[in-house]
Motif scaffolding. Structure first.
Motif, PDB file in Angstrom:
ATOM      1  N   SER A 115     -41.019 -14.571 -16.493  1.00 54.92           N
ATOM      2  CA  SER A 115     -40.127 -15.586 -15.916  1.00 54.92           C
ATOM      3  C   SER A 115     -38.976 -14.994 -15.119  1.00 54.92           C
ATOM      4  O   SER A 115     -38.161 -15.740 -14.576  1.00 54.92           O
ATOM      5  CB  SER A 115     -39.601 -16.496 -17.020  1.00 54.92           C
ATOM      6  OG  SER A 115     -39.040 -15.709 -18.051  1.00 54.92           O
ATOM      7  N   ASN A 116     -38.888 -13.665 -15.081  1.00 55.37           N
ATOM      8  CA  ASN A 116     -37.872 -13.004 -14.275  1.00 55.37           C
ATOM      9  C   ASN A 116     -36.480 -13.545 -14.635  1.00 55.37           C
ATOM     10  O   ASN A 116     -36.188 -13.731 -15.812  1.00 55.37           O
ATOM     11  CB  ASN A 116     -38.222 -13.185 -12.791  1.00 55.37           C
ATOM     12  CG  ASN A 116     -37.717 -12.041 -11.954  1.00 55.37           C
ATOM     13  OD1 ASN A 116     -36.524 -11.855 -11.817  1.00 55.37           O
ATOM     14  ND2 ASN A 116     -38.629 -11.237 -11.434  1.00 55.37           N
ATOM     15  N   ASP A 117     -35.652 -13.830 -13.629  1.00 56.99           N
ATOM     16  CA  ASP A 117     -34.291 -14.300 -13.937  1.00 56.99           C
ATOM     17  C   ASP A 117     -34.229 -15.821 -14.028  1.00 56.99           C
ATOM     18  O   ASP A 117     -33.143 -16.395 -13.974  1.00 56.99           O
ATOM     19  CB  ASP A 117     -33.298 -13.772 -12.896  1.00 56.99           C
ATOM     20  CG  ASP A 117     -33.548 -14.362 -11.515  1.00 56.99           C
ATOM     21  OD1 ASP A 117     -34.571 -15.055 -11.344  1.00 56.99           O
ATOM     22  OD2 ASP A 117     -32.739 -14.137 -10.604  1.00 56.99           O
ATOM     23  N   GLY A 118     -35.373 -16.466 -14.162  1.00 57.76           N
ATOM     24  CA  GLY A 118     -35.395 -17.911 -14.344  1.00 57.76           C
ATOM     25  C   GLY A 118     -35.327 -18.700 -13.047  1.00 57.76           C
ATOM     26  O   GLY A 118     -35.123 -19.911 -13.057  1.00 57.76           O
ATOM     27  N   GLY A 133     -38.711 -19.321 -21.015  1.00 60.73           N
ATOM     28  CA  GLY A 133     -39.176 -18.157 -20.266  1.00 60.73           C
ATOM     29  C   GLY A 133     -39.657 -17.063 -21.205  1.00 60.73           C
ATOM     30  O   GLY A 133     -39.171 -16.951 -22.333  1.00 60.73           O
ATOM     31  N   GLU A 135     -40.118 -12.958 -20.840  1.00 59.57           N
ATOM     32  CA  GLU A 135     -39.834 -11.889 -19.872  1.00 59.57           C
ATOM     33  C   GLU A 135     -39.566 -10.595 -20.649  1.00 59.57           C
ATOM     34  O   GLU A 135     -38.637 -10.525 -21.434  1.00 59.57           O
ATOM     35  CB  GLU A 135     -38.600 -12.297 -19.038  1.00 59.57           C
ATOM     36  CG  GLU A 135     -38.021 -11.209 -18.150  1.00 59.57           C
ATOM     37  CD  GLU A 135     -39.037 -10.590 -17.196  1.00 59.57           C
ATOM     38  OE1 GLU A 135     -39.649 -11.343 -16.411  1.00 59.57           O
ATOM     39  OE2 GLU A 135     -39.235  -9.361 -17.257  1.00 59.57           O
ATOM     40  N   ALA A 141     -33.993 -10.717 -18.347  1.00 63.08           N
ATOM     41  CA  ALA A 141     -33.941 -11.881 -19.236  1.00 63.08           C
ATOM     42  C   ALA A 141     -32.486 -12.303 -19.474  1.00 63.08           C
ATOM     43  O   ALA A 141     -32.179 -13.491 -19.583  1.00 63.08           O
ATOM     44  CB  ALA A 141     -34.624 -11.563 -20.555  1.00 63.08           C
ATOM     45  N   LYS A 142     -31.603 -11.319 -19.528  1.00 59.64           N
ATOM     46  CA  LYS A 142     -30.187 -11.601 -19.764  1.00 59.64           C
ATOM     47  C   LYS A 142     -29.614 -12.469 -18.634  1.00 59.64           C
ATOM     48  O   LYS A 142     -28.856 -13.402 -18.882  1.00 59.64           O
ATOM     49  CB  LYS A 142     -29.417 -10.275 -19.858  1.00 59.64           C
ATOM     50  CG  LYS A 142     -28.031 -10.404 -20.409  1.00 59.64           C
ATOM     51  CD  LYS A 142     -27.455  -9.040 -20.796  1.00 59.64           C
ATOM     52  CE  LYS A 142     -25.936  -9.084 -20.786  1.00 59.64           C
ATOM     53  NZ  LYS A 142     -25.361  -8.656 -19.500  1.00 59.64           N
ATOM     54  N   ALA A 144     -31.280 -14.578 -16.860  1.00 62.49           N
ATOM     55  CA  ALA A 144     -31.825 -15.926 -17.055  1.00 62.49           C
ATOM     56  C   ALA A 144     -31.046 -16.678 -18.128  1.00 62.49           C
ATOM     57  O   ALA A 144     -30.679 -17.844 -17.945  1.00 62.49           O
ATOM     58  CB  ALA A 144     -33.301 -15.839 -17.435  1.00 62.49           C
ATOM     59  N   GLU A 145     -30.771 -15.988 -19.247  1.00 62.62           N
ATOM     60  CA  GLU A 145     -30.010 -16.614 -20.346  1.00 62.62           C
ATOM     61  C   GLU A 145     -28.635 -17.062 -19.848  1.00 62.62           C
ATOM     62  O   GLU A 145     -28.150 -18.124 -20.219  1.00 62.62           O
ATOM     63  CB  GLU A 145     -29.856 -15.620 -21.512  1.00 62.62           C
ATOM     64  CG  GLU A 145     -31.143 -15.394 -22.318  1.00 62.62           C
ATOM     65  CD  GLU A 145     -31.402 -16.485 -23.356  1.00 62.62           C
ATOM     66  OE1 GLU A 145     -30.562 -17.387 -23.501  1.00 62.62           O
ATOM     67  OE2 GLU A 145     -32.465 -16.433 -24.024  1.00 62.62           O
ATOM     68  N   THR A 151     -34.905 -17.641 -23.025  1.00 60.44           N
ATOM     69  CA  THR A 151     -35.905 -16.634 -22.669  1.00 60.44           C
ATOM     70  C   THR A 151     -36.243 -15.756 -23.868  1.00 60.44           C
ATOM     71  O   THR A 151     -35.345 -15.277 -24.567  1.00 60.44           O
ATOM     72  CB  THR A 151     -35.372 -15.751 -21.510  1.00 60.44           C
ATOM     73  OG1 THR A 151     -35.011 -16.598 -20.417  1.00 60.44           O
ATOM     74  CG2 THR A 151     -36.422 -14.755 -21.034  1.00 60.44           C
ATOM     75  N   VAL A 153     -37.546 -12.269 -25.069  1.00 65.61           N
ATOM     76  CA  VAL A 153     -37.669 -10.940 -24.468  1.00 65.61           C
ATOM     77  C   VAL A 153     -38.838 -10.200 -25.123  1.00 65.61           C
ATOM     78  O   VAL A 153     -38.666  -9.434 -26.072  1.00 65.61           O
ATOM     79  CB  VAL A 153     -36.355 -10.144 -24.617  1.00 65.61           C
ATOM     80  CG1 VAL A 153     -36.458  -8.812 -23.857  1.00 65.61           C
ATOM     81  CG2 VAL A 153     -35.193 -10.951 -24.076  1.00 65.61           C
TER      82      VAL A 153
END
Ligand SMILES: [Zn+2]
Length: 417
Positions: A115-118, A133, A135, A141-142, A144-145, A151, A153
């Protein structure tokens, strides 16, 4: 099968476990395509791995042997947030279409693998749909969060699918774009999809298509991070073996030609397969995708393209001209290392990505600069490594004609424009 016992080493198809005895493309040895070198690494040796793609004569899956675990390859995954505007637009349109077609709402769950950075899930969340997500790269992932996209991880596999569905998290829509080729455990991945998909749900997958790879000599898209290369013929078999079925598809121009597949539970969609799917299956069969000779002839074509490219580049150099390259994509590294050329042919390359500037390409050790340098040094020829973006690049770099500069396109075959 005792007669096959003597084959060494014993390579087995990652889907059907048949012995792998036929070569699809032998590209020699190469470093990992994304292992760009920092200046201080130039005094150190590099690890080279065989880059040989095999074709299974039972299910026709084109595949590399697993040399490094995805953990090794992705452990220092560099995160680049610079998605192009056109890509973001592509994903926005996809999300709107999916919400409409699949009637997603506040009660639905969309799970994206890789999901990459969302950036994609964000569109679903804005429409009020629940998202999750998956990832493996923690730094990504951070991000995205921080945007509020929950997400996990982890690498996606059957064990994770089991864990999520036990917690009641099964998806109405699973999205997995450009992940199929990157995961060597194909059957475990499929079992994971089957477990994670709610009854009535859909899996949406984008993956590069083997048909244009073969027809347009895109051998440079073969690199170690891509374990598998799929025709629709083979994907159809793989999903059916896991009680899933491809019920619709679209052909996309991305990565030189990709498939966007819609997949559902076999028991729900059998007999409801679209004409688009049937047409591509028929086209592949017509071209020879169910005959081993068709695949085995590819290696000869690749070697011919190599000779043509070397011949063309040697002629340019013998005329005393200067060649620079544009772009530092992974596929460029396969190409340059297969041709066996470095700064003896290509003075430098340029890339708009600031993370790659100041680095050196793996193997060929060609320096990467900012595109500004082209105006200053006025090379006679500009070799376009991301040939799939050639129209865009030729437009951006049109000024090279001011000093008589010309473009070299390497794929499908040597061409000067
Ligand atoms: Zn097989």
């Amino acid at each position: 099968m005792p007669i096959k016992e003597n084959i060494q080493p014993k390579r087995r198809c990652r889907f059907c476990a048949a012995p792998l005895e036929h070569i699809f493309a032998d590209l020699g040895t190469s470093p990992l395509a994304n292992s760009y070198l920092l200046p201080e690494q130039l005094l150190q040796p590099e690890s080279y791995y065989p880059l040989v793609a095999y074709i299974c004569d039972s299910c026709y899956l084109v595949q590399l042997e697993e040399l490094s675990s995805p953990g090794d390859i992705f452990s220092d995954y560099a995160y680049y947030s610079s998605f192009s505007d056109s890509w973001l637009e592509h994903t926005r349109i996809f999300s709107e279409q999916a919400i409409k077609d699949l009637k997603l709402n506040e009660g639905s769950l969309v799970i994206e693998i890789g999901s990459n950075d969302g950036y994609l899930l964000k569109y679903f969340r804005e429409a009020g749909v629940n998202v999750l997500g998956i990832e493996p790269a923690a730094n990504v992932a951070k991000v995205a969060e921080e945007k509020g996209i929950e997400t996990v991880v982890k690498f996606f596999n059957y064990a994770l699918a089991e864990e999520l569905s036990t917690k009641g998290k099964r998806a109405d829509l699973i999205i997995a774009n450009n992940v199929l080729a990157h995961i060597p455990q194909t059957n475990d991945l499929m079992r994971g999809f089957k477990r994670l998909l709610k009854p009535g749900g859909t899996i949406s997958i984008e993956t590069p298509h083997l048909l244009p790879l073969i027809e347009e000599n895109q051998f440079d898209t073969i690199y170690h991070e891509h374990y598998s290369y799929f025709s629709l013929t083979t994907l159809d078999q793989i999903f059916r073996a896991h009680q899933l079925i491809i019920y619709d598809l679209q052909l996309l121009p991305t990565h030189g030609g990709s498939l966007r597949l819609a997949i559902g539970h076999l028991e729900e969609y059998q007999g409801k397969v679209s004409d688009a799917v049937k047409q591509v299956l028929a086209e592949e069969e017509r071209k020879g995708f169910k005959e081993i000779n068709y695949y085995e002839s590819f290696d000869c074509k690749v070697k011919q393209v190599k000779r043509n490219l070397l011949k063309g580049l040697i002629e340019i150099k013998e005329a005393g001209k200067v060649i620079a390259a544009y772009g530092a994509p992974a596929k460029g590294n396969t190409l340059l290392n297969y041709l066996g050329i470095g700064t003896d042919f290509i003075e430098y390359t340029v890339d708009r990505n600031p993370h790659k500037q100041g680095c050196f390409l793996p193997g060929s050790r060609i320096p990467v600069y900012s595109p500004e340098i082209i105006k200053q040094t006025k090379p006679d020829y500009l070799l376009i490594l991301p040939w799939n973006l050639k129209d865009e690049i030729m437009e951006q770099m049109a000024m090279i004609s001011n000093w008589g500069g010309r473009f070299v396109i390497p794929i499908p075959d040597f061409r000067i424009i």
